[in-house]
Design an enzyme around this catalytic site. Sequence first.
Site, mmCIF file in Angstrom:
data_model
loop_
_atom_site.group_PDB
_atom_site.id
_atom_site.type_symbol
_atom_site.label_atom_id
_atom_site.label_comp_id
_atom_site.label_asym_id
_atom_site.label_seq_id
_atom_site.Cartn_x
_atom_site.Cartn_y
_atom_site.Cartn_z
ATOM 1 N NE ARG A 1 116.100 -54.416 66.495
ATOM 2 C CZ ARG A 1 116.899 -53.869 65.588
ATOM 3 N NH1 ARG A 1 118.110 -54.349 65.419
ATOM 4 N NH2 ARG A 1 116.510 -52.841 64.873
ATOM 5 C CE1 TYR B 1 110.274 -48.322 64.346
ATOM 6 C CE2 TYR B 1 109.329 -46.378 65.362
ATOM 7 C CZ TYR B 1 110.137 -47.492 65.438
ATOM 8 O OH TYR B 1 110.829 -47.765 66.590
ATOM 9 C CB THR C 1 122.355 -59.928 60.911
ATOM 10 O OG1 THR C 1 121.227 -59.386 61.625
ATOM 11 C CG2 THR C 1 121.900 -61.125 60.102
ATOM 12 N NE ARG D 1 111.771 -50.010 61.289
ATOM 13 C CZ ARG D 1 112.274 -50.685 62.314
ATOM 14 N NH1 ARG D 1 113.569 -50.618 62.549
ATOM 15 N NH2 ARG D 1 111.506 -51.406 63.096
ATOM 16 C CG ASP E 1 121.130 -46.148 60.821
ATOM 17 O OD1 ASP E 1 120.112 -45.571 60.409
ATOM 18 O OD2 ASP E 1 121.218 -46.655 61.951
#
Length: 579
Positions: free
Chosen positions: A224, A437, A252, A440, A280
């Site tokens: 990030r 986690y 992004t 994803r 999401d």
Amino acid sequence: MGYNVSNKYDLKIFLYTLRASPPMISIRSHKLEESMFISFHNHYLSENFRIKKTKKTEVQMSVNAETAKILTGSGGAVLEDVPHLTDWLPDLPTYANPLKHHPAYSAVRQYFVENTDVVAKDVVVNLNTAGDGIHFRRAGPRDKIYFRSEEVKACIVTCGGLCPGLNTVIREIVCGLWTQYDVREIYGIHGGYRGFYSQNTTDLSPKVVNDIHKRGGTILGTSRGGHDTSKIVDSIEDRGINQVYIIGGDGTQRGANVIHEECKRRGLKVVVAGIPKTIDNDIEIIDKSFGFDTAVEEAQRAINAAHVEAESTHNGVGLVKLMGRYSGYIAMHATLASRDVDLCLIPEAPFYTDGPGGLYEFAKKRLCENGHMVIVVAEGAGQELIAESMGSLDKLRDASGNRLLLDVGLWLRQNLKEHFVKEFKEPLNLKYIDPTYMIRAIPSNASDNVYCTLLAHSAIHGAMAGYCGFTVGPVNNRHCYIPISRVTATQRQVNIADRMWARLLSSTNQPNFQRYKKFMQQLRNQNALKKSSKIESCVDVANSHSAPISLSSSTDGSGNGSLARANETIPQMETHGRQ
């Protein structure tokens, strides 16, 4: 230049003439409120449109005419077009698309997309306004392209959090460039945006990426933040890269748009193509984002486990926290697919705990009826309620600027258990599951694999055709090129006035928490009283320590004494129970 605007139709006429308009346009309206202009701004032009209230009946609008590409067609159709290399390099030559002679594609009739093909944003329209509204340029291969195969130097970068399907998109971009357009120079940028200027690149080929779609995560790594436009474009220019494929979420994509604008300012023949990524499903305009189907499918495993645990014990409660910072799509779809969930909590639908119609009352009722229950909560739900309950907390942010959330799962687990012991004198057998986690980090399923392939190929075709500064995605099940500023203007959220949310409420029979605002006001009032009482007590203590005190040894026969402060007698204090 001025326009008198009195209704929505006048606004539409203004839109039609927008492209040829000067940078600053003054609009006066005596009949339309400023909110309509703001809605118009958000719906049509986002970052290319600026609004400034100058007087009570005047709204000043400034338009970036260079970046807003608005075309009109017959019947009221409006095309929100994407930038093209010829906008700043008008003399570029074109070349025949090599797919004409490709054995796999040459047999397909009408394989190439016409430049006049568009996709309607809203597929359901009124019969009287058919053909009206916003459209986007349809994605697909063009008959003429703006790059020779041997001159293409492409790079791929992944940014933000992980998501199922990242490796699949990388693989299909590489294989599509290699096999369809004979591109041989393809590079992978490591570690997100900062990888452009701080890390080495990897040469990519079909052999390197052959089986990466079977793995979760991204072989290129991600991060990030780290967006330094000047350094990134310097690196692109120094390496001779002319096609940049950026995979990431709304933050992004904003960065991709800035890179595109800088390349355009420098007059570079560089295409920047965005592939939207968010687990999401909160990116606006497109039907859905890749990885979402996989996430919902994996969430079912957690819900099933919570249901088994809950129904196996007395007063069993299974609590599952799913991803969804600002949008509760995963929680909503997983709940609808499961049919074992009794209560679904999402950020768009606030809830409260105590009192009539509250969460505690509903939980007690459901446990009395069934003996167990399953609760699904999105990670962004109840943030205001938690903050009020725990006191004001600093709003910290991560490297991408996202607000760090309070843990609603742990808070709800603790409060449910404490409330049932305190109020109902019976413990809960509560099992808390947080598969965040796990969801994803897994590979994408079959549905998402196909979807990722279509996204990658659409991005490749658009880049070779010279389109740039676009995000690719399906709109009404047809892939198209959307201006990046359009998809990043707002975040999509669950519409709790829509039929899909009504279906969920019908499935779970959960309360709609209509008294939320009243409950929150009561909670704020209680917190304000507590704060004021604390301040008063602190002042009293400070005064007692600062004033002169004289001790009196007089007693009343019961062992109680009295204190005299500055010739003033303080009432005696009881000391029952003391030795």
